[in-house]
Motif scaffolding. Structure first.
Motif, PDB file in Angstrom:
ATOM      1  N   PHE A  31      53.147  78.056 109.659  1.00  0.00           N
ATOM      2  CA  PHE A  31      53.128  77.544 110.967  1.00  0.00           C
ATOM      3  C   PHE A  31      53.760  76.075 110.847  1.00  0.00           C
ATOM      4  O   PHE A  31      53.962  75.480 109.809  1.00  0.00           O
ATOM      5  CB  PHE A  31      51.574  77.322 111.104  1.00  0.00           C
ATOM      6  N   ALA A  32      54.048  75.880 112.131  1.00  0.00           N
ATOM      7  CA  ALA A  32      54.416  74.559 112.318  1.00  0.00           C
ATOM      8  C   ALA A  32      54.080  73.792 113.818  1.00  0.00           C
ATOM      9  O   ALA A  32      53.770  74.609 114.508  1.00  0.00           O
ATOM     10  CB  ALA A  32      56.175  74.417 112.374  1.00  0.00           C
ATOM     11  N   GLN A  33      53.903  72.327 113.347  1.00  0.00           N
ATOM     12  CA  GLN A  33      53.310  71.659 114.467  1.00  0.00           C
ATOM     13  C   GLN A  33      54.513  71.149 115.310  1.00  0.00           C
ATOM     14  O   GLN A  33      55.507  70.636 114.724  1.00  0.00           O
ATOM     15  CB  GLN A  33      52.579  70.380 114.001  1.00  0.00           C
ATOM     16  N   ASP A  34      54.085  71.183 116.711  1.00  0.00           N
ATOM     17  CA  ASP A  34      55.350  70.775 117.729  1.00  0.00           C
ATOM     18  C   ASP A  34      55.549  69.143 117.417  1.00  0.00           C
ATOM     19  O   ASP A  34      54.474  68.455 117.695  1.00  0.00           O
ATOM     20  CB  ASP A  34      54.809  71.018 118.992  1.00  0.00           C
ATOM     21  N   PRO A  35      56.549  68.772 117.557  1.00  0.00           N
ATOM     22  CA  PRO A  35      56.858  67.216 117.213  1.00  0.00           C
ATOM     23  C   PRO A  35      56.565  66.260 118.489  1.00  0.00           C
ATOM     24  O   PRO A  35      56.329  65.320 118.356  1.00  0.00           O
ATOM     25  CB  PRO A  35      58.303  67.245 116.781  1.00  0.00           C
ATOM     26  N   ASP A  36      56.615  66.971 119.447  1.00  0.00           N
ATOM     27  CA  ASP A  36      56.485  66.270 120.928  1.00  0.00           C
ATOM     28  C   ASP A  36      54.842  66.304 121.388  1.00  0.00           C
ATOM     29  O   ASP A  36      54.514  65.485 121.963  1.00  0.00           O
ATOM     30  CB  ASP A  36      57.494  66.818 121.813  1.00  0.00           C
ATOM     31  N   GLU A  55      64.658  74.676 112.624  1.00  0.00           N
ATOM     32  CA  GLU A  55      65.178  74.482 111.213  1.00  0.00           C
ATOM     33  C   GLU A  55      64.394  73.394 110.751  1.00  0.00           C
ATOM     34  O   GLU A  55      63.574  72.659 111.398  1.00  0.00           O
ATOM     35  CB  GLU A  55      66.691  73.835 111.663  1.00  0.00           C
ATOM     36  N   CYS A  56      64.571  73.277 109.338  1.00  0.00           N
ATOM     37  CA  CYS A  56      63.788  72.083 108.878  1.00  0.00           C
ATOM     38  C   CYS A  56      64.825  70.924 108.029  1.00  0.00           C
ATOM     39  O   CYS A  56      65.644  71.412 107.241  1.00  0.00           O
ATOM     40  CB  CYS A  56      63.047  72.660 107.628  1.00  0.00           C
ATOM     41  N   ASP A  57      64.969  70.146 108.829  1.00  0.00           N
ATOM     42  CA  ASP A  57      65.974  69.062 108.505  1.00  0.00           C
ATOM     43  C   ASP A  57      65.645  68.308 107.128  1.00  0.00           C
ATOM     44  O   ASP A  57      64.515  68.606 106.297  1.00  0.00           O
ATOM     45  CB  ASP A  57      65.945  68.038 109.715  1.00  0.00           C
ATOM     46  N   ASP A  58      66.674  67.857 106.614  1.00  0.00           N
ATOM     47  CA  ASP A  58      66.393  67.119 105.081  1.00  0.00           C
ATOM     48  C   ASP A  58      65.772  66.008 105.067  1.00  0.00           C
ATOM     49  O   ASP A  58      66.400  64.777 105.090  1.00  0.00           O
ATOM     50  CB  ASP A  58      67.720  67.251 104.344  1.00  0.00           C
ATOM     51  N   THR A  64      56.652  73.125 107.673  1.00  0.00           N
ATOM     52  CA  THR A  64      55.855  73.941 107.891  1.00  0.00           C
ATOM     53  C   THR A  64      54.582  73.926 107.152  1.00  0.00           C
ATOM     54  O   THR A  64      54.709  73.477 105.945  1.00  0.00           O
ATOM     55  CB  THR A  64      56.550  75.445 107.756  1.00  0.00           C
ATOM     56  N   ARG A  65      53.466  74.616 107.370  1.00  0.00           N
ATOM     57  CA  ARG A  65      52.072  74.519 106.634  1.00  0.00           C
ATOM     58  C   ARG A  65      51.765  76.156 106.611  1.00  0.00           C
ATOM     59  O   ARG A  65      52.207  76.910 107.286  1.00  0.00           O
ATOM     60  CB  ARG A  65      51.315  73.743 107.455  1.00  0.00           C
ATOM     61  N   VAL A  66      50.720  76.437 105.565  1.00  0.00           N
ATOM     62  CA  VAL A  66      50.351  77.875 105.513  1.00  0.00           C
ATOM     63  C   VAL A  66      49.306  78.028 106.406  1.00  0.00           C
ATOM     64  O   VAL A  66      48.957  79.233 106.547  1.00  0.00           O
ATOM     65  CB  VAL A  66      49.750  77.933 103.963  1.00  0.00           C
ATOM     66  N   LEU A  67      48.915  77.273 107.040  1.00  0.00           N
ATOM     67  CA  LEU A  67      47.685  77.371 108.401  1.00  0.00           C
ATOM     68  C   LEU A  67      47.932  76.444 109.437  1.00  0.00           C
ATOM     69  O   LEU A  67      48.656  75.367 109.325  1.00  0.00           O
ATOM     70  CB  LEU A  67      46.293  77.242 107.846  1.00  0.00           C
ATOM     71  N   PRO A  68      47.597  76.568 110.518  1.00  0.00           N
ATOM     72  CA  PRO A  68      47.887  75.889 111.691  1.00  0.00           C
ATOM     73  C   PRO A  68      46.868  74.766 111.710  1.00  0.00           C
ATOM     74  O   PRO A  68      45.956  74.360 112.790  1.00  0.00           O
ATOM     75  CB  PRO A  68      47.747  76.756 113.056  1.00  0.00           C
ATOM     76  N   LYS A  75      54.100  74.393 103.265  1.00  0.00           N
ATOM     77  CA  LYS A  75      54.829  75.431 103.028  1.00  0.00           C
ATOM     78  C   LYS A  75      56.436  75.135 102.750  1.00  0.00           C
ATOM     79  O   LYS A  75      56.701  75.237 101.537  1.00  0.00           O
ATOM     80  CB  LYS A  75      54.878  76.414 104.012  1.00  0.00           C
ATOM     81  N   THR A  76      57.125  74.413 103.498  1.00  0.00           N
ATOM     82  CA  THR A  76      58.315  74.025 103.675  1.00  0.00           C
ATOM     83  C   THR A  76      58.271  72.492 103.856  1.00  0.00           C
ATOM     84  O   THR A  76      57.902  72.054 104.828  1.00  0.00           O
ATOM     85  CB  THR A  76      59.188  74.870 104.476  1.00  0.00           C
ATOM     86  N   SER A  77      59.098  71.878 103.195  1.00  0.00           N
ATOM     87  CA  SER A  77      59.537  70.276 103.594  1.00  0.00           C
ATOM     88  C   SER A  77      60.786  70.278 104.468  1.00  0.00           C
ATOM     89  O   SER A  77      61.468  71.089 104.498  1.00  0.00           O
ATOM     90  CB  SER A  77      60.015  69.434 102.126  1.00  0.00           C
ATOM     91  N   GLY A  78      60.647  69.040 105.094  1.00  0.00           N
ATOM     92  CA  GLY A  78      61.699  68.695 106.062  1.00  0.00           C
ATOM     93  C   GLY A  78      61.115  68.231 107.294  1.00  0.00           C
ATOM     94  O   GLY A  78      59.884  68.166 107.390  1.00  0.00           O
ATOM     95  N   GLU A  79      61.808  67.783 108.268  1.00  0.00           N
ATOM     96  CA  GLU A  79      61.508  67.661 109.661  1.00  0.00           C
ATOM     97  C   GLU A  79      61.500  68.932 110.621  1.00  0.00           C
ATOM     98  O   GLU A  79      62.728  69.594 110.508  1.00  0.00           O
ATOM     99  CB  GLU A  79      62.279  66.450 110.297  1.00  0.00           C
ATOM    100  N   PHE A  80      60.557  69.295 111.094  1.00  0.00           N
ATOM    101  CA  PHE A  80      60.430  70.512 112.138  1.00  0.00           C
ATOM    102  C   PHE A  80      61.411  70.219 113.286  1.00  0.00           C
ATOM    103  O   PHE A  80      61.083  69.246 114.039  1.00  0.00           O
ATOM    104  CB  PHE A  80      59.159  71.072 112.288  1.00  0.00           C
ATOM    105  N   ILE A  81      62.504  71.009 113.473  1.00  0.00           N
ATOM    106  CA  ILE A  81      63.421  70.892 114.689  1.00  0.00           C
ATOM    107  C   ILE A  81      63.199  72.330 115.537  1.00  0.00           C
ATOM    108  O   ILE A  81      63.595  73.583 114.960  1.00  0.00           O
ATOM    109  CB  ILE A  81      64.776  70.542 114.316  1.00  0.00           C
TER     110      ILE A  81
END
Length: 91
Positions: A31-36, A55-58, A64-68, A75-81
């Motif tokens: 899961f990913a949280q909306d940046p806006d 995408e997940c920026d460097d 991303t996370r394993v739960l909302p 789950k994954t590192s980076g900036e959610f785009i």
């Protein structure tokens, strides 16, 4: 022997259901949280990252996370785009 023969279809059904449940558990939730709008979460479990989805920026951040939930494990590192329409989930 006849009792065992009568139970075989039921045993096959139970075995099949158990196998189906074990296969369904192989889905890896993501899961990913909306940046806006932090109140919006996206279910990315069946979405492939790419230029038309997300995408997940460097960057040193949580993509991303394993739960909302903002307190769940990463789950994954980076900036959610967000690059396209994604399925939303209610946390």
């Amino acid at each position: 022997m006849n009792k065992l023969r009568k139970l075989l279809p039921a045993l096959a059904l139970v075995l099949g259901a158990g196998l189906a449940i074990s296969q369904a558990g192989d889905l890896d939730p993501e899961f990913a949280q909306d940046p806006d709008n932090p109140a919006i979460w996206y279910d990315l479990s069946n979405v492939t990252p790419g230029p038309n989805t997300y995408e997940c920026d460097d960057v040193q951040d949580v993509c991303t996370r394993v739960l909302p939930s903002s307190t769940s494990a990463m789950k994954t590192s980076g900036e959610f785009i967000k690059n396209g329409a994604l399925p939303q989930v209610q946390p």
